[in-house]
Write a protein that holds these residues in place. Sequence first.
Motif, PDB file in Angstrom:
ATOM      1  N   GLY A  64       0.891  -1.616   6.159  1.00  0.00           N
ATOM      2  CA  GLY A  64       1.674  -0.403   6.347  1.00  0.00           C
ATOM      3  C   GLY A  64       1.213   0.396   7.546  1.00  0.00           C
ATOM      4  O   GLY A  64       0.081   0.253   8.022  1.00  0.00           O
ATOM      5  N   TYR A  94       4.445  -1.582   1.237  1.00  0.00           N
ATOM      6  CA  TYR A  94       3.193  -1.267   1.931  1.00  0.00           C
ATOM      7  C   TYR A  94       2.066  -1.305   0.903  1.00  0.00           C
ATOM      8  O   TYR A  94       2.138  -0.640  -0.136  1.00  0.00           O
ATOM      9  CB  TYR A  94       3.253   0.107   2.576  1.00  0.00           C
ATOM     10  CG  TYR A  94       4.049   0.192   3.861  1.00  0.00           C
ATOM     11  CD1 TYR A  94       4.670  -0.931   4.402  1.00  0.00           C
ATOM     12  CD2 TYR A  94       4.168   1.400   4.542  1.00  0.00           C
ATOM     13  CE1 TYR A  94       5.384  -0.861   5.580  1.00  0.00           C
ATOM     14  CE2 TYR A  94       4.884   1.489   5.735  1.00  0.00           C
ATOM     15  CZ  TYR A  94       5.498   0.367   6.249  1.00  0.00           C
ATOM     16  OH  TYR A  94       6.204   0.445   7.420  1.00  0.00           O
ATOM     17  N   HIS A  97      -2.449   2.479   0.055  1.00  0.00           N
ATOM     18  CA  HIS A  97      -2.112   3.728  -0.631  1.00  0.00           C
ATOM     19  C   HIS A  97      -2.142   4.920   0.327  1.00  0.00           C
ATOM     20  O   HIS A  97      -1.270   5.803   0.269  1.00  0.00           O
ATOM     21  CB  HIS A  97      -3.082   3.962  -1.791  1.00  0.00           C
ATOM     22  CG  HIS A  97      -2.976   5.317  -2.409  1.00  0.00           C
ATOM     23  ND1 HIS A  97      -1.897   5.694  -3.180  1.00  0.00           N
ATOM     24  CD2 HIS A  97      -3.798   6.395  -2.338  1.00  0.00           C
ATOM     25  CE1 HIS A  97      -2.067   6.950  -3.578  1.00  0.00           C
ATOM     26  NE2 HIS A  97      -3.208   7.398  -3.091  1.00  0.00           N
ATOM     27  N   ARG A 100       1.011   5.066   2.366  1.00  0.00           N
ATOM     28  CA  ARG A 100       2.153   5.515   1.567  1.00  0.00           C
ATOM     29  C   ARG A 100       2.069   7.007   1.286  1.00  0.00           C
ATOM     30  O   ARG A 100       3.083   7.724   1.315  1.00  0.00           O
ATOM     31  CB  ARG A 100       2.236   4.734   0.256  1.00  0.00           C
ATOM     32  CG  ARG A 100       2.472   3.233   0.428  1.00  0.00           C
ATOM     33  CD  ARG A 100       2.945   2.600  -0.878  1.00  0.00           C
ATOM     34  NE  ARG A 100       2.109   2.940  -2.010  1.00  0.00           N
ATOM     35  CZ  ARG A 100       1.024   2.256  -2.380  1.00  0.00           C
ATOM     36  NH1 ARG A 100       0.648   1.184  -1.685  1.00  0.00           N
ATOM     37  NH2 ARG A 100       0.320   2.616  -3.439  1.00  0.00           N
ATOM     38  N   HIS A 110       7.599   5.324   0.974  1.00  0.00           N
ATOM     39  CA  HIS A 110       7.703   3.875   1.133  1.00  0.00           C
ATOM     40  C   HIS A 110       7.201   3.207  -0.137  1.00  0.00           C
ATOM     41  O   HIS A 110       6.233   3.665  -0.744  1.00  0.00           O
ATOM     42  CB  HIS A 110       6.892   3.399   2.339  1.00  0.00           C
ATOM     43  CG  HIS A 110       7.446   2.169   2.978  1.00  0.00           C
ATOM     44  ND1 HIS A 110       7.395   0.930   2.380  1.00  0.00           N
ATOM     45  CD2 HIS A 110       8.076   1.984   4.152  1.00  0.00           C
ATOM     46  CE1 HIS A 110       7.965   0.033   3.171  1.00  0.00           C
ATOM     47  NE2 HIS A 110       8.384   0.647   4.247  1.00  0.00           N
ATOM     48  N   ASP A 111       7.845   2.116  -0.521  1.00  0.00           N
ATOM     49  CA  ASP A 111       7.528   1.451  -1.788  1.00  0.00           C
ATOM     50  C   ASP A 111       6.177   0.748  -1.766  1.00  0.00           C
ATOM     51  O   ASP A 111       5.786   0.134  -0.762  1.00  0.00           O
ATOM     52  CB  ASP A 111       8.597   0.418  -2.129  1.00  0.00           C
ATOM     53  CG  ASP A 111       9.906   1.052  -2.558  1.00  0.00           C
ATOM     54  OD1 ASP A 111       9.923   2.272  -2.823  1.00  0.00           O
ATOM     55  OD2 ASP A 111      10.908   0.317  -2.629  1.00  0.00           O
ATOM     56  N   SER A 112       5.497   0.811  -2.895  1.00  0.00           N
ATOM     57  CA  SER A 112       4.358  -0.061  -3.145  1.00  0.00           C
ATOM     58  C   SER A 112       4.900  -1.431  -3.530  1.00  0.00           C
ATOM     59  O   SER A 112       6.112  -1.610  -3.694  1.00  0.00           O
ATOM     60  CB  SER A 112       3.509   0.501  -4.287  1.00  0.00           C
ATOM     61  OG  SER A 112       4.266   0.491  -5.489  1.00  0.00           O
TER      62      SER A 112
END
Length: 337
Positions: A64, A94, A97, A100, A110-112
């Motif tokens: 990410g 991404y 942590h 994000r 943004h999605d995990s």
Amino acid sequence: MNTPLHCHPHNHDGSGHDHGHDHHDHDHNHHHDRNDDHDHHHDHGHDHVRPKPVRPGILLAAFGVAMAQARRGYEQMEAEVREQFPGIPVAWAYTAHKVRKKLAAMGQGHDSVAVALSRLHDDGVTHLAVQSLHTVPGVEYHWTHSQAMAFVHPRKGFREIALGAPLLTSEKDLDRAALALQSYIPAERLPDEAVVLVGHGTYHQGQQRYLDFEARVRLRDPHVFLGALMSRSGETLGVSSIISRLQEANISRCRLLPFMSVPGHHVLVDILGESPRSWKHRLQAAGIEVLSEPTGTLEHCPFRALWMDHLRHAFASLHLENKAASNHGHGEHHAHI
């Protein structure tokens, strides 16, 4: 200087077939002691069950980046994936942590991996290729792998998930990446200049792949050195070790190149930044002249081609023929790398 490898070695015609079969996936966990108006039509002969529609999808899992100008490599990768797999849904996750969290604070959530997997499943994807855009099979990759495999289930999850390997995984990967590196290094490099590559690093046994890659590259070019931002005591990947090795080789000038997929915060601040702690500053303070360029391996066609081949291999391993009818509507389920 070798001509870069072509980024489109395969024509993936047929990857977007529409297996449009109609089927309802019955969840038998209802509370039947209530008089709910559910019409299940349970037929234990299963003659009524029709195949569930097979719908493949692709998830690109990257560390990410929060800097918009650094996403060029991601955009190039996505464009190439969509060209090679027309009609196939493509999503991103991404794994970092902190990235994000920073994006969320900017209003750009943004999605995990877990969230991206849930969205794809809710959208009807049944067979998923997850391509890791990490450099080595370290913590980020194995975390991605664990989460993906947890989503494989004959009724509640994906019927099949295949993972595409990181950039440096097999011995063949090391050979191809060593070849790709030749055109990644600026053509203006002089014979007496060293090349210092700096990767992210990982506190995992996957760190060994950085060392393996350096050894492979140095067979051809002994003035290439590979370091990592994250390194453990005793490793030769830290900036102090790299400086010592350069001094032992009487090298006074180097090309400092990121060995990360995209040039985000780590590249612009930790490697090429002006703070006293950056690699650039540390090398200069040791009397080594530094020439640098903010770039990323994903922006370089031969490296991107390697990731694309891993994705093609993963996607091709999915069993996209519809076998649900022979499995009473539950479908076969597979989890593999």
